[in-house]
Design a protein around this motif. Structure first.
Motif, PDB file in Angstrom:
ATOM      1  N   VAL A   1      -0.523   2.540 -17.602  1.00  0.00           N
ATOM      2  CA  VAL A   1      -0.627   3.708 -18.478  1.00  0.00           C
ATOM      3  C   VAL A   1      -1.870   4.524 -18.139  1.00  0.00           C
ATOM      4  O   VAL A   1      -1.845   5.756 -18.108  1.00  0.00           O
ATOM      5  N   ASP A   2      -2.971   3.820 -17.856  1.00  0.00           N
ATOM      6  CA  ASP A   2      -4.216   4.515 -17.528  1.00  0.00           C
ATOM      7  C   ASP A   2      -4.120   5.268 -16.205  1.00  0.00           C
ATOM      8  O   ASP A   2      -4.759   6.318 -16.026  1.00  0.00           O
ATOM      9  N   ALA A   3      -3.340   4.748 -15.264  1.00  0.00           N
ATOM     10  CA  ALA A   3      -3.323   5.302 -13.908  1.00  0.00           C
ATOM     11  C   ALA A   3      -2.520   6.584 -13.797  1.00  0.00           C
ATOM     12  O   ALA A   3      -2.823   7.439 -12.957  1.00  0.00           O
ATOM     13  N   VAL A   4      -1.479   6.759 -14.612  1.00  0.00           N
ATOM     14  CA  VAL A   4      -0.626   7.925 -14.445  1.00  0.00           C
ATOM     15  C   VAL A   4      -1.313   9.171 -15.007  1.00  0.00           C
ATOM     16  O   VAL A   4      -2.117   9.096 -15.947  1.00  0.00           O
ATOM     17  N   THR A   5      -0.989  10.303 -14.420  1.00  0.00           N
ATOM     18  CA  THR A   5      -1.580  11.566 -14.870  1.00  0.00           C
ATOM     19  C   THR A   5      -0.712  12.284 -15.897  1.00  0.00           C
ATOM     20  O   THR A   5      -1.189  13.193 -16.572  1.00  0.00           O
TER      21      THR A   5
ATOM     22  N   THR B   1       0.802  -1.223   0.000  1.00  0.00           N
ATOM     23  CA  THR B   1       0.000   0.000   0.000  1.00  0.00           C
ATOM     24  C   THR B   1       0.833   1.269   0.000  1.00  0.00           C
ATOM     25  O   THR B   1       0.298   2.343   0.156  1.00  0.00           O
ATOM     26  N   ALA B   2       2.118   1.149  -0.215  1.00  0.00           N
ATOM     27  CA  ALA B   2       2.977   2.338  -0.147  1.00  0.00           C
ATOM     28  C   ALA B   2       3.256   2.930  -1.526  1.00  0.00           C
ATOM     29  O   ALA B   2       4.340   3.391  -1.783  1.00  0.00           O
ATOM     30  N   GLY B   3       2.293   2.888  -2.405  1.00  0.00           N
ATOM     31  CA  GLY B   3       2.480   3.503  -3.717  1.00  0.00           C
ATOM     32  C   GLY B   3       2.798   2.478  -4.769  1.00  0.00           C
ATOM     33  O   GLY B   3       1.930   2.013  -5.477  1.00  0.00           O
ATOM     34  N   LEU B   4       4.085   2.104  -4.872  1.00  0.00           N
ATOM     35  CA  LEU B   4       4.528   1.069  -5.781  1.00  0.00           C
ATOM     36  C   LEU B   4       4.132   1.362  -7.218  1.00  0.00           C
ATOM     37  O   LEU B   4       3.727   0.487  -7.963  1.00  0.00           O
ATOM     38  N   LEU B   5       4.260   2.610  -7.624  1.00  0.00           N
ATOM     39  CA  LEU B   5       3.789   3.004  -8.941  1.00  0.00           C
ATOM     40  C   LEU B   5       2.338   2.592  -9.104  1.00  0.00           C
ATOM     41  O   LEU B   5       1.971   1.768  -9.914  1.00  0.00           O
ATOM     42  N   ALA B   6       1.494   3.170  -8.314  1.00  0.00           N
ATOM     43  CA  ALA B   6       0.116   2.701  -8.152  1.00  0.00           C
ATOM     44  C   ALA B   6      -0.569   2.493  -9.487  1.00  0.00           C
ATOM     45  O   ALA B   6      -0.589   3.364 -10.332  1.00  0.00           O
ATOM     46  N   CYS B   7      -1.128   1.300  -9.637  1.00  0.00           N
ATOM     47  CA  CYS B   7      -1.871   0.997 -10.848  1.00  0.00           C
ATOM     48  C   CYS B   7      -3.339   1.336 -10.682  1.00  0.00           C
ATOM     49  O   CYS B   7      -4.115   1.223 -11.620  1.00  0.00           O
ATOM     50  N   ASN B   8      -3.736   1.704  -9.500  1.00  0.00           N
ATOM     51  CA  ASN B   8      -5.077   2.208  -9.268  1.00  0.00           C
ATOM     52  C   ASN B   8      -4.937   3.591  -8.642  1.00  0.00           C
ATOM     53  O   ASN B   8      -4.033   3.845  -7.869  1.00  0.00           O
TER      54      ASN B   8
ATOM     55  N   HIS C   1       8.872  -6.258 -30.746  1.00  0.00           N
ATOM     56  CA  HIS C   1       8.689  -7.288 -29.726  1.00  0.00           C
ATOM     57  C   HIS C   1       9.943  -7.539 -28.882  1.00  0.00           C
ATOM     58  O   HIS C   1       9.911  -8.374 -27.974  1.00  0.00           O
ATOM     59  N   VAL C   2      11.030  -6.831 -29.155  1.00  0.00           N
ATOM     60  CA  VAL C   2      12.206  -6.938 -28.283  1.00  0.00           C
ATOM     61  C   VAL C   2      11.944  -6.285 -26.929  1.00  0.00           C
ATOM     62  O   VAL C   2      12.759  -6.422 -26.006  1.00  0.00           O
ATOM     63  N   LEU C   3      10.829  -5.562 -26.799  1.00  0.00           N
ATOM     64  CA  LEU C   3      10.344  -5.093 -25.506  1.00  0.00           C
ATOM     65  C   LEU C   3       8.917  -5.598 -25.322  1.00  0.00           C
ATOM     66  O   LEU C   3       8.201  -5.829 -26.299  1.00  0.00           O
ATOM     67  N   ARG C   4       8.498  -5.719 -24.069  1.00  0.00           N
ATOM     68  CA  ARG C   4       7.122  -6.090 -23.764  1.00  0.00           C
ATOM     69  C   ARG C   4       6.293  -4.814 -23.592  1.00  0.00           C
ATOM     70  O   ARG C   4       6.838  -3.737 -23.299  1.00  0.00           O
ATOM     71  N   PRO C   5       4.972  -4.918 -23.734  1.00  0.00           N
ATOM     72  CA  PRO C   5       4.137  -3.732 -23.535  1.00  0.00           C
ATOM     73  C   PRO C   5       4.048  -3.333 -22.074  1.00  0.00           C
ATOM     74  O   PRO C   5       4.002  -4.182 -21.180  1.00  0.00           O
ATOM     75  N   ILE C   6       4.044  -2.035 -21.823  1.00  0.00           N
ATOM     76  CA  ILE C   6       3.754  -1.542 -20.480  1.00  0.00           C
ATOM     77  C   ILE C   6       2.291  -1.844 -20.182  1.00  0.00           C
ATOM     78  O   ILE C   6       1.418  -1.618 -21.024  1.00  0.00           O
ATOM     79  N   PRO C   7       1.976  -2.369 -19.010  1.00  0.00           N
ATOM     80  CA  PRO C   7       0.584  -2.733 -18.717  1.00  0.00           C
ATOM     81  C   PRO C   7      -0.379  -1.559 -18.892  1.00  0.00           C
ATOM     82  O   PRO C   7      -0.075  -0.417 -18.509  1.00  0.00           O
ATOM     83  N   GLN C   8      -1.532  -1.843 -19.479  1.00  0.00           N
ATOM     84  CA  GLN C   8      -2.501  -0.793 -19.746  1.00  0.00           C
ATOM     85  C   GLN C   8      -2.986  -0.132 -18.473  1.00  0.00           C
ATOM     86  O   GLN C   8      -3.215   1.080 -18.427  1.00  0.00           O
ATOM     87  N   ASP C   9      -3.166  -0.925 -17.402  1.00  0.00           N
ATOM     88  CA  ASP C   9      -3.647  -0.313 -16.157  1.00  0.00           C
ATOM     89  C   ASP C   9      -2.634   0.667 -15.594  1.00  0.00           C
ATOM     90  O   ASP C   9      -2.989   1.649 -14.941  1.00  0.00           O
TER      91      ASP C   9
END
Length: 549
Positions: free
Chosen positions: A533-537, A15-22, A523-531
């Motif tokens: 990308v959606d969470a950051v301002t 719960t200490a942030g962790l690049l919050a996905c929500n 494809h030499v990189l993986r996608p950043i999770p959509q949740d």
């Protein structure tokens, strides 16, 4: 290493942030303890350090880790049970993939636990010798987790500070910055970790040196990679086991070849199978679950039923025809030690007439078996033409030669998902391969051949030692990658190896037609999770990796 995690630390970790996905997180702390209070004591800080190790269990010996690190390479393709063909075959791989989302969250959670500990350890009340050891462990782990992040996603978010509260922005940091920190942390770990540990699973000086050698090789610092790999080979008591098959015996998982492993407990309770805080979505299946992933479906065929010895077949992954072709089975004992090709009758009620318990019921072979030869046998035969099409792609994805390295006949029940098998992260054989690759890149093909011949001598079937030896003229980067395939197949390194050598696209296109059909340069990189990308301002600054939507 038994790691029982204090619930107060879980409050910190989750719960200490962790690049919050929500954008909003619900926090619950039943103990009433605060992070400040817990981490101001030696006992509290010890618990944090232990917690920092547990995140290795989200990757090593887990389906999600196999999907990212082994699948989508030249060695593997989809079995019928594959649930992530977007990773295995690059079928419309996008940011919605659940595996990349889960691993992103857990790796950043791990980094934040390390950052938190490193920022507070000076005031935890440790004696100096203990403090510096635990700091070195945290630095080793931070480097380890950041390597997974930067190689998987590239220049994404980076911080060495504790995240307190919910973070709503993320940065884009160059890959070189990640590696500069990885080297700083590993230099500290090498200088300060103890050479041995009585607490199996903790990082040691040779583990840090071995990982640093891997990092030097990754960044093209070949002389340093060669020197440090040689130091690990010759400077400690590690030794190659005489018989490659002995590496995989359940009664021998802690052996002289293991430099560092993720430790799973024989008492499965301690593998956190039912801990809703650690594994809220049931993703981890508790202990090591490699034994589930590579088995073909055998238990619905004549003469067979599911049992403990033959394993529970999730039928997720099958070897590429290329992987099987790498071995000279007449000379190289690693083929028989790595793969299961025959299943023996354990169910006479469904067996053909005359088949007795212990008789061959199923045979899988990479050879072509004629109709005349088949007619001589009552057992089922799956040859290369049954399993693979003419281009080498999968044809029968249910019945195939199966990787046996992770089998566990000691499980208590036929449907047990957990295994107490430790997951090898670094073993001595890798250091020979690191040294060989570094020496080749330095122009010393003869020295590279010497390292490779040491491994190949160990792998030789008695009487075929000469057949396994090579000369300097044989040593190329492709030969070393082939040798890494023979030695390390399934050990969660292949995707990183192909990326490091710049061979990911080339080798997939040449040897894995299932994946080649969908493969793209990005494809030499993986996608950043959509949740994420959606969470950051700050979406204009923190953008998706190229090619993904």
């Amino acid at each position: 290493m038994q790691r029982k995690i204090n619930k107060a630390i879980l409050v910190l970790a989750f719960t200490a942030g962790l690049l919050a996905c929500n954008k909003q997180l619900d926090e619950y702390n039943p103990s009433g303890l605060t992070v400040d209070a817990v981490l101001s004591t030696p006992e509290g800080m010890e618990t944090l350090v232990n917690a920092a190790y547990t995140y290795t269990r989200w990757w090593y010996g887990k389906e999600q880790g196999y999907n990212i690190s082994e699948m989508g390479t030249d060695l593997w393709t989809s079995g019928t049970g594959d649930v992530y063909p977007d990773l295995t075959q690059y079928q419309n791989l996008q940011a919605s993939n659940a595996v990349v989302s889960l691993e992103w969250k857990q790796l950043y959670a791990a980094v934040n636990v390390c950052n938190t500990g490193l920022g507070r350890i000076a005031n935890a009340g440790f004696a100096d010798d203990v403090r510096i050891q635990r700091e070195a462990e945290l630095r080793f782990l931070r480097a380890f987790y950041y390597w997974h992040i930067v190689e998987t996603w590239g220049g994404v978010h980076f911080s060495v500070e504790e995240t307190a509260g919910v973070a709503t922005t993320a940065n884009r940091t160059p890959v070189d910055t990640f590696y500069a920190q990885i080297f700083r942390d590993l230099d500290f770990a090498v200088a300060n970790l103890a050479p041995t540990t009585g607490d199996y699973g903790r990082a040691t000086k040779p583990a840090a040196e071995a990982f640093l050698a891997r990092m030097y090789l990754t960044r093209g610092r070949n002389q340093e990679a060669a020197d440090l790999a040689e130091k690990v080979i010759s400077g400690y008591s590690y030794a190659l086991l005489p018989d490659y098959a002995d590496l995989w015996r359940m009664d021998n998982v802690q052996n002289s070849e293991v430099i560092w492993a993720v430790n799973y407990m024989k008492n499965l309770v301690f593998n956190d199978r039912l801990d809703a805080t650690l594994y809220p979505n049931g993703h981890s299946r508790g202990g090591n679950n490699g034994h589930l992933m590579f088995w073909m479906k055998y238990d619905d065929l004549p003469g067979m039923k599911r049992d403990v010895a033959n394993g529970r077949p999730f039928n997720r992954y099958m070897p590429s025809l290329f992987l099987l072709s790498l071995f000279d089975e007449t000379a190289d004992a690693r083929y028989e030690a790595s793969f299961k090709r025959a299943w023996y009758c354990n169910n006479t009620s469904t067996a053909p007439d005359g088949m007795q318990p212990g008789d061959t019921a199923i045979l899988c072979t990479r050879d072509v078996v004629s109709a005349e030869e088949r007619a001589k046998h009552s057992y089922r035969i799956y040859d290369r033409n049954d399993v693979y099409n003419t281009e080498g792609g999968g044809l029968d994805r249910t019945h195939y030669i199966s990787l046996r390295k992770f089998e566990d006949p000691t499980r208590a029940a036929i449907n047990e998902e957990q295994s107490a098998r430790d997951a090898f992260v670094i073993r001595l054989a890798e250091m020979y391969l690191v040294a060989a690759e570094a020496q080749l890149k330095l122009g010393n093909a003869s020295r590279a051949a010497e390292y490779l011949n040491t491994l190949r001598a160990r792998a030789a079937i008695p009487g075929h030692e000469a057949d396994m030896q090579i000369t300097a003229a044989d040593v190329t980067l492709d030969f070393i990658l082939d040798e890494r395939g023979r030695e390390l197949a399934g050990e969660q390194l292949r995707w990183f190896d192909l990326k490091r050598t710049g061979k990911l696209l080339e080798r997939i296109q040449a040897h894995n037609p299932d994946a080649a059909a969908n493969l793209q340069p990005y494809h030499v990189l993986r996608p950043i999770p959509q949740d994420q990308v959606d969470a950051v301002t700050n979406k204009n600054e923190f953008t998706q990796n190229e090619g993904y939507q």
